[in-house]
Design a protein around this motif. Structure first.
Motif, PDB file in Angstrom:
ATOM      1  N   MET A  51       0.836  -1.208   0.000  1.00 46.42           N
ATOM      2  CA  MET A  51       0.000   0.000   0.000  1.00 46.42           C
ATOM      3  C   MET A  51       0.868   1.254   0.000  1.00 46.42           C
ATOM      4  O   MET A  51       0.592   2.221  -0.718  1.00 46.42           O
ATOM      5  CB  MET A  51      -0.929  -0.016   1.223  1.00 46.42           C
ATOM      6  N   LEU A  52       1.918   1.234   0.813  1.00 45.16           N
ATOM      7  CA  LEU A  52       2.831   2.380   0.880  1.00 45.16           C
ATOM      8  C   LEU A  52       3.451   2.664  -0.486  1.00 45.16           C
ATOM      9  O   LEU A  52       3.394   3.798  -0.982  1.00 45.16           O
ATOM     10  CB  LEU A  52       3.935   2.086   1.898  1.00 45.16           C
ATOM     11  N   ARG A  53       4.038   1.643  -1.084  1.00 47.95           N
ATOM     12  CA  ARG A  53       4.757   1.848  -2.347  1.00 47.95           C
ATOM     13  C   ARG A  53       3.805   2.185  -3.487  1.00 47.95           C
ATOM     14  O   ARG A  53       4.130   3.023  -4.335  1.00 47.95           O
ATOM     15  CB  ARG A  53       5.573   0.592  -2.678  1.00 47.95           C
ATOM     16  N   SER A  54       2.638   1.561  -3.513  1.00 50.04           N
ATOM     17  CA  SER A  54       1.664   1.832  -4.574  1.00 50.04           C
ATOM     18  C   SER A  54       1.136   3.257  -4.480  1.00 50.04           C
ATOM     19  O   SER A  54       1.008   3.950  -5.497  1.00 50.04           O
ATOM     20  CB  SER A  54       0.499   0.848  -4.503  1.00 50.04           C
ATOM     21  N   ALA A  55       0.832   3.692  -3.266  1.00 52.12           N
ATOM     22  CA  ALA A  55       0.339   5.063  -3.078  1.00 52.12           C
ATOM     23  C   ALA A  55       1.405   6.074  -3.493  1.00 52.12           C
ATOM     24  O   ALA A  55       1.103   7.068  -4.166  1.00 52.12           O
ATOM     25  CB  ALA A  55      -0.058   5.277  -1.620  1.00 52.12           C
ATOM     26  N   TYR A  56       2.634   5.806  -3.110  1.00 56.04           N
ATOM     27  CA  TYR A  56       3.730   6.726  -3.447  1.00 56.04           C
ATOM     28  C   TYR A  56       3.949   6.789  -4.952  1.00 56.04           C
ATOM     29  O   TYR A  56       4.049   7.882  -5.533  1.00 56.04           O
ATOM     30  CB  TYR A  56       4.998   6.263  -2.741  1.00 56.04           C
ATOM     31  N   ALA A  89       0.152   7.679   1.070  1.00 52.99           N
ATOM     32  CA  ALA A  89       1.547   7.295   1.304  1.00 52.99           C
ATOM     33  C   ALA A  89       1.970   7.662   2.724  1.00 52.99           C
ATOM     34  O   ALA A  89       2.602   6.856   3.430  1.00 52.99           O
ATOM     35  CB  ALA A  89       2.464   7.960   0.281  1.00 52.99           C
ATOM     36  N   ILE A  90       1.612   8.864   3.154  1.00 54.10           N
ATOM     37  CA  ILE A  90       1.953   9.308   4.510  1.00 54.10           C
ATOM     38  C   ILE A  90       1.253   8.445   5.558  1.00 54.10           C
ATOM     39  O   ILE A  90       1.870   8.016   6.547  1.00 54.10           O
ATOM     40  CB  ILE A  90       1.576  10.793   4.689  1.00 54.10           C
TER      41      ILE A  90
END
Length: 244
Positions: free
Chosen positions: A83-88, A96-97
């Motif tokens: 989720m982190l990498r996809s959002a970023y 991402a935050i």
């Protein structure tokens, strides 16, 4: 009743044949109509393939579904990182935050990934004009320049201080030297596209000891072969510094 099982095995077959778009379609059918472990594994594979295909919204949706419904505890941190990498990558800075914060408070996530999460959080703050919060994180990361994210953070702090004319701080703190090519218009123009290619090259490399060298090697190769930019890594620019 059990048609979803056929869809699952069909998806696996497509994946093994390299037909990733078709694999995604079949995994999605299982996600919608299946039950049990077939659904969880389909969510994971759907999200991974979507990420590799640079379908950031689909990847984020797949990882979000996995995080919400995973029965296997080991899939929870995998989903969070996804989720982190996809959002970023999709420029969804708020997500991402949010997911960076989740990872930072997740005890099962290794320290190298937490460092990546802090770096992404800082970059997302920069993208939303929250410079003070961003540089608070980057300054913290720059205290350890032995890894790729710490070194990149140090570079960003150096550039910021050059822009502000704070040359005494750069000298006094003994920060890393940076290849001046990174201040060129051409570098700024291509770096976002280059980072996507670099991430693909190091996607399967463990985020631990030695990762910085793999990352910098990939960066030098991409910038040279794809964009005609000869870039010197931190290890070249700072031969007396010990990197891991």
């Amino acid at each position: 009743k059990n048609a979803f099982k056929a869809d699952f095995y069909m998806a696996d077959s497509y994946r093994n044949l390299g037909q990733m778009e078709k694999a995604c379609e079949s995994y999605k059918k299982v996600m919608e109509d299946g039950t049990g472990s077939f659904v969880e594994l389909s969510m994971l594979n759907y999200a991974k393939i979507s990420y590799d295909l640079e379908r950031w919204d689909d990847a984020f949706a797949g990882y979000s579904s996995l995080y919400s419904s995973a029965v296997m505890e080991s899939n929870k941190p995998v989903a969070l990182i996804g989720m982190l990498r996809s959002a970023y990558k999709g420029h969804e800075w708020a997500e991402a935050i949010k997911n960076a914060d989740r990872i930072l408070f997740e005890p099962s996530v290794e320290s190298a990934v937490k460092q990546e999460a802090e770096y992404i959080k800082a970059k997302s703050y920069l993208a939303t004009s929250r410079r003070d919060e961003a540089f608070a994180i980057l300054t913290k990361l720059s205290a350890d320049v032995s890894g790729a994210y710490g070194a990149e953070a140090a570079y960003m702090v150096i550039v910021d201080r050059y822009d502000k004319g704070e040359f005494d701080k750069i000298v006094n703190e003994g920060m890393l030297k940076k290849d001046p090519v990174e201040w060129s218009a051409r570098y700024e123009e291509v770096i976002d596209e280059a980072e996507l290619l670099i991430d693909k090259m190091v996607a399967d490399h463990p985020r631990g000891m030695g990762f910085c060298f793999a990352y910098w090697h990939a960066k030098a190769e991409v910038l040279s072969s794809k964009f005609g930019i000869e870039w010197r890594s931190p290890s070249v620019m700072n031969p007396r510094v010990m990197f891991d």
